[in-house]
Design an enzyme around this catalytic site. Structure first.
Site, PDB file in Angstrom:
ATOM      1  N   GLU A 120      48.743  -4.936  48.703  1.00  0.00           N
ATOM      2  CA  GLU A 120      50.063  -4.681  49.311  1.00  0.00           C
ATOM      3  C   GLU A 120      50.616  -5.923  50.007  1.00  0.00           C
ATOM      4  OE1 GLU A 120      51.395  -2.125  48.317  1.00  0.00           O
ATOM      5  OE2 GLU A 120      49.909  -0.508  48.152  1.00  0.00           O
ATOM      6  N   HIS A 143      49.115  -0.630  57.554  1.00  0.00           N
ATOM      7  CA  HIS A 143      49.300   0.449  56.575  1.00  0.00           C
ATOM      8  C   HIS A 143      48.052   1.308  56.511  1.00  0.00           C
ATOM      9  CE1 HIS A 143      49.975   2.564  52.833  1.00  0.00           C
ATOM     10  NE2 HIS A 143      48.939   1.977  52.261  1.00  0.00           N
ATOM     11  N   HIS A 145      46.614   5.773  55.482  1.00  0.00           N
ATOM     12  CA  HIS A 145      46.870   7.026  54.762  1.00  0.00           C
ATOM     13  C   HIS A 145      46.569   8.233  55.654  1.00  0.00           C
ATOM     14  CE1 HIS A 145      45.584   4.619  50.859  1.00  0.00           C
ATOM     15  NE2 HIS A 145      46.721   4.177  51.363  1.00  0.00           N
ATOM     16  N   GLU A 173      57.750  12.942  73.377  1.00  0.00           N
ATOM     17  CA  GLU A 173      57.709  11.477  73.425  1.00  0.00           C
ATOM     18  C   GLU A 173      58.187  10.790  72.145  1.00  0.00           C
ATOM     19  OE1 GLU A 173      55.343   9.234  75.903  1.00  0.00           O
ATOM     20  OE2 GLU A 173      56.780  10.479  76.988  1.00  0.00           O
ATOM     21  N   HIS A 214      51.653   8.916  49.790  1.00  0.00           N
ATOM     22  CA  HIS A 214      50.799   7.729  49.861  1.00  0.00           C
ATOM     23  C   HIS A 214      50.373   7.420  51.305  1.00  0.00           C
ATOM     24  CE1 HIS A 214      49.706   3.482  48.365  1.00  0.00           C
ATOM     25  NE2 HIS A 214      49.244   3.648  49.583  1.00  0.00           N
TER      26      HIS A 214
HETATM   27  O1  2HA Z   1      44.619  -1.201  49.998  1.00  0.00           O
HETATM   28  O2  2HA Z   1      46.091   1.363  50.657  1.00  0.00           O
HETATM   29  O3  2HA Z   1      48.219   0.919  49.241  1.00  0.00           O
HETATM   30  C1  2HA Z   1      44.665   0.026  49.383  1.00  0.00           C
HETATM   31  C2  2HA Z   1      45.939   0.685  49.677  1.00  0.00           C
HETATM   32  C3  2HA Z   1      47.026   0.427  48.748  1.00  0.00           C
HETATM   33 ZN    ZN Z   2      47.821   2.582  50.629  1.00  0.00          ZN
END
Ligand code: 2HA
Ligand code: ZN
Length: 275
Positions: A120, A143, A145, A173, A214
């Site tokens: 990414e 980032h 999940h 909040e 995602h």
């Molecule tokens: O690095 O999360 O979006 C693995 C991920 C790809």
């Molecule tokens: Zn990811």
């Protein structure tokens, strides 16, 4: 005179990154190789731990990052598991400088098993570049999940105003933490320049972008700020998912949200409240 250098393991930025990554893993937000992080480093501070002239490898990144030429970044490696970062930072993380040509990076430390930065990277670097235009202190893109945010992208409509309004109502909040709202991107192939561009196009107006089915991106001037944003969204999504289909008997009204904005001296995104 030779400058005194300290071991990189003691660098505060490295410790902070290892800590937050381990934390995210334990929160269940980064299964397998899920998740990635980038931290724009201060050259002066970094030079106390690394010789910034000793380039170990040059790596072609396949896109133009010339807006960031000369900038230093600490970035998670592609295919690496957050679970393993604390035990072996030098294999799972890397520190590099964006080369003068903008399409290569100069590796200064890490990716020791021959690795390279996260898939990414386009989203990370494009986000930094966009965000730095309005915030010179922009340093972190994160980032992961998180399950409730992800689940919410299946059962809630993806309109940004509607998504934001729901989140604002789940925890008082929320509007204080992200008065500008959240960005939402419908499903796209990940790891591409296209999803990077789509995310970066939103990141001037918001500091959180959710990728349907995602995960989530959060940005900020520090790890705490970026992480704090993501954990607040995830907590609100958790409340939403816990409520499920049960009828809501009372909630925060728009008039109350406006009262909250006034009390905290903040401006909710124009047009998001119905008053
Ligand atoms: O690095 O999360 O979006 C693995 C991920 C790809
Ligand atoms: Zn990811």
């Amino acid at each position: 005179m030779l400058k005194k250098m300290y071991p990189i393991e003691e660098a505060p930025f490295l410790r902070e990154v290892v800590d937050v990554i381990s934390n995210m893993y334990r929160l269940g937000w980064d299964e397998r190789n899920g998740g990635n992080l980038s931290y724009r480093l201060d050259p002066e501070l970094t030079s106390q731990y690394l010789d910034l002239t000793a380039v170990k490898r040059r790596i072609d990144i396949g896109f133009d990052a010339s807006a960031l030429r000369g900038e230093l970044f600490l970035v998670t490696g592609t295919g690496k598991y957050f679970k393993n970062v604390a035990a072996c930072p030098a294999q799972n993380l890397g520190i590099f400088r964006v080369a003068e040509n903008g399409s290569e990076i100069e590796l200064l430390w890490g990716y020791e098993d021959g690795g390279k930065p996260t898939s990414e990277l386009p989203t990370h670097l494009l986000n930094h570049a966009e965000r730095m235009k309005i915030d010179p202190e922009q340093r972190v893109v994160l980032h992961c999940h998180p399950g409730n945010t992800l689940a919410m992208t299946f059962v809630h409509d993806l309109d940004e105003r509607s998504f934001t309004r729901t989140l604002w109502r789940m925890i008082t909040e929320c509007m204080v933490v992200f008065p500008e709202g959240v960005g939402v991107i419908p499903w796209m192939v990940c790891g591409t320049l296209d999803i990077g561009r789509a995310t970066a196009a939103k990141i001037q107006d918001v500091r959180v972008v959710i990728w349907a089915a995602h995960g989530i991106f959060g940005v900020g001037s520090s790890i705490d700020e970026a992480f704090g944003l993501v954990e607040t969204v995830e907590k609100a999504a958790e409340v939403y998912m816990k409520i499920g289909d049960r009828p809501i008997k009372q909630s925060i009204t728009d008039a109350e949200l406006a009262e909250l904005a006034k009390a905290f001296g903040l401006t909710p995104r124009p047009g998001y409240l119905e008053l």
